[in-house]
Write a protein that holds these residues in place. Structure first.
Motif, short mmCIF file in Angstrom:
data_model
loop_
_atom_site.label_atom_id
_atom_site.label_comp_id
_atom_site.label_asym_id
_atom_site.label_seq_id
_atom_site.Cartn_x
_atom_site.Cartn_y
_atom_site.Cartn_z
N ASP A 131 63.41 -15.38 48.48
CA ASP A 131 64.54 -16.24 47.94
C ASP A 131 64.11 -17.55 47.73
O ASP A 131 64.44 -18.10 46.59
CB ASP A 131 65.58 -16.20 48.95
CG ASP A 131 67.07 -16.28 48.32
OD1 ASP A 131 67.19 -15.61 47.42
OD2 ASP A 131 67.84 -16.94 48.93
N ARG A 132 63.20 -18.02 48.54
CA ARG A 132 62.67 -19.69 48.46
C ARG A 132 61.89 -19.33 47.09
O ARG A 132 62.17 -20.79 46.46
CB ARG A 132 62.23 -20.19 49.66
CG ARG A 132 63.35 -20.39 50.58
CD ARG A 132 62.83 -21.02 52.21
NE ARG A 132 61.92 -21.78 52.28
CZ ARG A 132 61.16 -22.21 53.08
NH1 ARG A 132 61.35 -21.18 54.29
NH2 ARG A 132 60.26 -23.02 53.15
N VAL A 133 60.78 -18.82 46.95
CA VAL A 133 60.05 -18.97 46.12
C VAL A 133 60.37 -18.46 44.71
O VAL A 133 59.87 -18.68 43.76
CB VAL A 133 58.57 -18.29 46.70
CG1 VAL A 133 57.94 -19.03 47.76
CG2 VAL A 133 58.86 -16.91 46.59
N GLY A 134 61.62 -17.35 44.80
CA GLY A 134 61.95 -16.90 43.51
C GLY A 134 61.01 -16.33 42.74
O GLY A 134 61.12 -15.63 41.43
N ILE A 135 59.77 -15.55 43.53
CA ILE A 135 58.70 -14.48 42.79
C ILE A 135 59.43 -13.11 42.77
O ILE A 135 60.23 -12.95 43.71
CB ILE A 135 57.38 -14.86 43.48
CG1 ILE A 135 56.99 -16.08 43.03
CG2 ILE A 135 56.60 -13.68 42.92
CD1 ILE A 135 55.58 -16.40 43.96
N THR A 136 59.17 -12.25 41.84
CA THR A 136 59.67 -11.17 41.80
C THR A 136 58.62 -10.41 42.72
O THR A 136 57.37 -10.31 42.64
CB THR A 136 59.35 -10.39 40.52
OG1 THR A 136 60.23 -11.24 39.54
CG2 THR A 136 59.92 -9.12 40.11
N PHE A 137 59.47 -9.52 43.74
CA PHE A 137 58.64 -8.82 44.76
C PHE A 137 58.81 -7.37 44.33
O PHE A 137 59.95 -6.97 44.00
CB PHE A 137 59.29 -8.72 46.07
CG PHE A 137 58.73 -10.30 46.80
CD1 PHE A 137 58.25 -11.32 46.19
CD2 PHE A 137 58.57 -10.17 48.03
CE1 PHE A 137 57.75 -12.39 46.65
CE2 PHE A 137 57.81 -11.44 48.81
CZ PHE A 137 57.70 -12.64 48.24
N VAL A 138 57.62 -6.59 44.32
CA VAL A 138 57.50 -5.23 44.14
C VAL A 138 56.92 -4.51 45.56
O VAL A 138 55.80 -4.84 45.78
CB VAL A 138 57.01 -4.64 42.83
CG1 VAL A 138 57.12 -3.00 42.98
CG2 VAL A 138 57.61 -4.99 41.67
N MET A 139 57.97 -3.74 46.14
CA MET A 139 57.35 -3.21 47.49
C MET A 139 57.36 -1.90 47.50
O MET A 139 58.26 -1.01 46.88
CB MET A 139 58.32 -3.76 48.57
CG MET A 139 57.73 -3.32 49.91
SD MET A 139 58.97 -4.17 51.41
CE MET A 139 60.30 -2.96 51.29
N VAL A 140 56.32 -1.30 48.22
CA VAL A 140 56.09 0.06 48.42
C VAL A 140 56.39 0.62 49.80
O VAL A 140 55.83 -0.22 50.74
CB VAL A 140 54.76 0.74 48.24
CG1 VAL A 140 54.46 1.86 48.60
CG2 VAL A 140 54.67 1.18 46.35
N THR A 141 57.46 1.44 50.13
CA THR A 141 57.45 1.78 51.69
C THR A 141 58.12 2.88 51.77
O THR A 141 58.48 3.88 50.75
CB THR A 141 58.61 0.73 52.25
OG1 THR A 141 58.66 1.18 53.55
CG2 THR A 141 59.92 0.92 51.36
N HIS A 142 57.88 3.63 52.96
CA HIS A 142 58.35 5.03 53.16
C HIS A 142 59.48 4.93 54.03
O HIS A 142 60.14 6.27 54.52
CB HIS A 142 57.37 5.78 53.85
CG HIS A 142 56.80 5.23 55.29
ND1 HIS A 142 56.10 4.40 55.29
CD2 HIS A 142 57.26 5.70 56.34
CE1 HIS A 142 55.90 4.32 56.62
NE2 HIS A 142 56.57 4.96 57.25
#
Lengths: 278, 310, 380
Positions: C200-211
């Motif tokens: 939220d603070r850095v505003g970068i788009t995150f793409v996460m992989v998780t199971h």
């Protein structure tokens, strides 16, 4: 990317050429009818025939074989014990000295070991009257001393990779330590023991420098005979002998390698099916 | 299991102690008697004088008349080593030959080890086996093979003459060049093995991370792979350098009469001159030269053994 | 790292036809030999979004992530990041950074050197590098450890350093490969929220992989559920839980009771399904949009059912059974009810009181009912 891979495999290929070309040439020229190395005098197996009639070489080979087998067996026994000590007994008095005495022979120049062993035998003979002169016994003792370290390194690495909970499970199920070692540990590290045995066999049958120091009359090993002949120059008989050694080793390694490869492939395949199911 | 009485151990605990001693004693005793003690004897004899007898040296400790214990330390052998240029030159030349050979082994062995470690998994063992295989054939025979190649009427000269590159056979056998070739050839597998071991177990995601952070492949090699393979480089170099310093067979068979190496000097002092004290002094001096490299080697050997233990 | 200006109150650019996606994945497939790891995926991810790829191991989610990073190249299809076609662009030239599952911290470098590594590749001045490294280390509260080597750090600390290292270059997209998998459960819970705050603070788009579905639902704006190389559904956590698109998603996210049947009646606000197994008709509060006679599945979540001992009056959506197993979880209890047909259904009840006089026990005969609006028709 492609260029890098190409360069790497070229380097690998040149390396292999460097390693194998001399051996291949040696084998080819063992079939040379001419006594001169460079002149190809046609195909012949006469040097093999001469070799088989050379009693001195045959006797030396037989002696070397005996020494190597005895050495490999004792070294494997002592080396395995040493590996168990190093991996399983984490702390004991004199551990630093012990590890030092295991690793130093791996790199110690043979000429120093040879001299030291001989001086020991001479001093012991002066002090206790044993060993009585130099003989097969002194050669075996000297060989065991340097080859047991190699066995230790090989077994140690296998032992360290082994899952210790297997031993714990066996103990948990009521097995005493000795039983655990014989029934659980030994079968698992058996390949390393075999590798160690073969390694110390090879080291022994190959050794010329240390043997030269501790040998006595009537206990001339094959490398000593070869060395004394080779010092006088190239001889086709030695080429033939070398080719026989190469042939034996290649067949042995090939069989061993194929077995290992098959085992590895089986392991990979079963891992893959297991992963697919999971 | 509660202790029966304070200060007494359960019998089984004692038994286990005994068991451990029983396991450790044979190799420990063997190495003490046949590896450590001999060096002390070499040290002792290096301080004694030569005599024409059996054995050919004067005992250090003797009972003089009036039952006075006499110890005669003779530094003459060492003074001899320092003053006679032959020995100093032989030591320096051995270090040089071993050092240069080690460097070449590294230069040839690193790309090989790297290529094998990055080959498809199923190919790695066979490829490694191909490096080790020559080691299993006789060392003596492999050195001997080069005699046939390098001598004046040998295969290499014949080839070069035939190809027209030279018109006079080159003197290659019985030169330092032949000694270099022999050492590099014989010890190359010892360089490749530890290098392969470190390169193979390297976590490849580190290289992906480097690429992800903007690092080109060659820079990633320099900044990540190379520093991480230093332990393998050191272990391999020591495995080549230390035995090469004391090498005898290779300079004897491939080198010329003026190829000075300390192993050859020791051999001739011992076998030709039958001067055991001087030979011992030569050995002690060689060991002193090699103490530092051997310690470095032990350090890395122990570290990698510990890493495996974890 | 400026905050994106004027965030809408409800962040949902995917509903805005004028919004431009930051990542566009078009028809991307990847095969390894004859194994199809990723199968014809289309996906848009918007600036500032926290997007999760969720799926079981081997579903292709990591392969998709690695194609975004550039470690794998698609066998088919194209990936655009910020409008640029990424085909043939190597990892070291992409405006994305990755946080590795193993963290992949360089063991021969200190924390500070690890963080500075990516900045050095850009040829920034020493001063700039130091400033930037300190800034990101502050962000993850690891400044005190900057001179340590990775092996002197705990798992949680390594995780923070890995995050800092990948954030240092201010990538357009941060890729996270199972970023919390190596942490223990309690620490994972804390870190989930921290990671969201940092995003939220850095505003970068995150793409996460998780199971881990709980992790995906806690952290993400949207989730893409993957199965066997396909994306089964893309939606907000609420959408994929309450309105799963397929039986796979319904089953994978949470627990679902599912009854197979055929459509008997399809109206604008109602679908009636003939369920042979229950020997009953089930009513669902929306249109299925398929013809009468088509095979469908009715899905009801365990907590959407009510349990009573007497037969209900109106008889709408009611099944009869016997309590066979009870799992007491503290806040709720899960009752396994065996229906007349022999199949088991799960019901979740909140334990509102310390003791409940009416607490159900084994072998109690019960009726399960649910409101038509709380069930869903899934078309196969």
């Amino acid at each position: 990317m492609k260029n890098r891979a190409l360069a790497l495999y070229t380097a690998l290929g040149l390396g292999y050429a460097f390693l194998y070309l001399p051996i291949v040439l040696l084998v080819i020229y063992s079939f040379n009818a001419s006594r001169l190395v460079t002149v190809w005098g046609g195909f012949s197996i006469k040097w093999y025939g001469e070799l088989l009639n050379d009693e001195k070489i045959l006797d030396a080979a037989w002696l070397s074989l005996k020494v190597a087998v005895i050495n490999a067996t004792i070294s494997t026994f002592l080396g395995t014990l040493a590996a168990v000590v190093l991996v399983r007994f984490r702390r004991f008095t004199g551990r630093t000295l012990f590890t030092g005495m295991i690793t130093a022979p791996l790199v110690m120049p043979e000429i120093i070991t040879g001299l030291a062993m001989l001086l020991l035998f001479v001093s012991m003979e002066l002090a206790f009257g044993w060993p009585d002169g130099r003989s097969v016994t002194t050669i075996v003792i000297a060989h065991v001393t340097f080859s047991l370290s190699f066995v230790t390194v090989v077994v140690q690495s296998r032992l360290a990779q082994m899952d210790i909970s297997l031993e714990e499970a066996a103990m948990d199920l009521g097995a005493r330590p000795v039983k655990v070692f014989l029934v659980i540990t030994l079968p698992i590290i058996a390949p390393a023991l075999l590798a160690g045995w073969l390694l110390s066999f090879t080291l022994s049958i190959d050794d010329v420098v240390i043997s030269s120091f501790v040998t006595g009359p009537g206990s001339t090993t094959l490398p000593i005979v070869i060395f004394s002949k080779v010092r006088l120059g190239v001889s086709p008989e030695i080429n033939a002998l070398a080719s026989i050694v190469v042939a034996i080793v290649s067949v042995g390694i090939l069989v061993f390698g194929i077995l290992m490869q098959r085992q590895e492939a089986d392991r990979l395949r079963s891992e893959r099916t297991a992963a697919d199911q999971g | 299991m509660a202790p029966r009485a304070a200060g007494r151990r359960h019998p089984r605990v004692l038994l286990r102690r005994w068991g451990r001693t029983l396991v450790g004693l044979p190799p420990y005793a063997w190495l003490m008697l046949f590896f450590l003690v001999p060096f002390l004897i070499v040290l002792k004899i290096s301080f004694s004088e030569t005599q024409a007898a059996v054995p050919p040296f004067v005992p250090l400790v003797s009972w003089a008349e009036d039952a006075v214990l006499q110890i005669r330390l003779n530094f003459g052998n060492y003074r001899y080593l320092i003053t006679d240029e032959l020995y100093v030159d032989a030591y320096l030349n051995s270090l040089k030959i071993a050092g240069v050979s080690t460097l070449f082994c590294l230069l040839i062995g690193y790309p090989m080890a790297y290529a094998i470690a990055r080959a498809p998994r199923t190919l790695r063992n066979p490829l490694l086996m191909l490096v080790v295989l020559p080691f299993w054939t006789s060392f003596l025979i492999r050195v001997y093979a080069w005699m046939g190649i390098l001598k004046n009427e040998g295969l290499l000269n014949t080839f070069l003459l035939w190809s027209g590159l030279i018109d006079q056979p080159l003197q290659m056998l019985e030169t330092d060049f032949a000694v270099y070739v022999g050492i590099i050839y014989s010890y190359l597998p010892f360089m490749v093995l530890p290098l392969y071991a470190t390169l193979e177990k390297m976590d490849l995601s580190l290289l992906e991370a480097a690429a992800d952070l903007g690092c080109r492949p060659f820079r990633a090699f320099l900044r990540v792979t190379l520093p991480l393979s230093v332990p393998g480089m050191i272990a391999g170099s020591m495995l080549v350098f230390i035995p090469a310093v004391g090498e005898f067979v290779i300079p004897d068979l491939l080198g010329g009469p003026d190829t000075l190496m300390i192993g050859k000097v020791l051999w001739s002092e011992f076998f030709d001159n039958r001067d055991w004290p001087v030979a011992s002094a030569v050995a002690v001096a060689m060991l002193i030269l090699l103490v530092a490299p051997i310690m470095i080697f032990q350090h890395y050997q122990n570290k990698s053994a510990e890493a495996e233990n974890r | 790292m400026a905050l994106p200006s004027a965030k809408p109150i409800v962040f949902s650019p995917w509903n805005d036809p004028d919004a431009t996606p930051l990542i566009r994945i078009r028809g991307v497939s990847k095969s390894f030999g004859d194994f199809l790891a990723v199968n014809n995926v289309d996906l848009d991810i918007y600036p500032g979004e926290f997007f999760s790829l969720l799926g079981a191991s081997g579903c292709g989610k990591t392969t998709l992530l690695r194609m975004l990073a550039g470690f794998e190249s698609p066998t088919d299809g194209r990936i655009f990041i910020d409008g640029v076609d990424m085909t043939g662009i190597p990892p070291y030239e992409r405006p994305v950074n990755m946080m590795f599952q193993s963290y992949a911290l360089f063991p021969h470098m200190t924390v500070a050197q690890n963080v500075a590594f990516g900045l050095k590749q850009d040829g920034l001045s020493k001063k700039k590098i130091a400033e930037k490294a300190k800034e990101v280390l502050d962000l993850v509260q690891m400044s005190a450890f900057s001179e340590r080597k990775p092996n002197q750090l705990s798992g949680g600390q390594r995780q923070r350093v890995a995050l800092a290292r990948s954030l240092a270059k201010e990538p357009k997209v941060l890729l996270l490969d199972e970023p919390l998998a190596a942490l223990d459960k309690k620490l994972r819970g804390q870190t989930q929220l921290e990671l969201v705050n940092i995003q939220d603070r850095v505003g970068i788009t995150f793409v996460m992989v998780t199971h881990d579905q709980e992790e995906a639902m806690t952290m993400s704006a949207r989730i893409g559920v993957m199965n066997a190389g396909f994306i089964e559904q893309v939606g907000t956590p609420v959408e994929i839980y309450e309105y799963p698109a397929t039986t796979f998603v319904a089953d994978f996210i949470g627990t679902a009771n599912m009854f197979d049947g055929v459509v008997a009646l399809d109206e604008q606000n109602r679908t009636v399904v003939d369920c042979a197994e229950l020997e009953a008709q089930l009513t669902v509060g929306h249109s299925s949009g398929v013809a009468v006679g088509a095979p469908v599945t009715v899905m009801v979540r365990p907590e959407k059912m009510t349990v009573q001992r007497e037969a209900p009056q109106d008889g709408l959506n009611s099944v009869h059974g016997v309590v066979s197993d009870i799992a007491y979880l503290g806040d709720i209890s899960i009752y396994h009810v065996r229906l007349n047909s022999g199949r088991k259904v799960q019901v979740a009840l909140t334990n509102l009181r310390h003791t409940s006089e009416q607490r159900l026990t084994w072998d109690d005969e019960v009726y399960l009912t649910w409101h038509p609006a709380n069930s869903l028709v899934l078309v196969q």
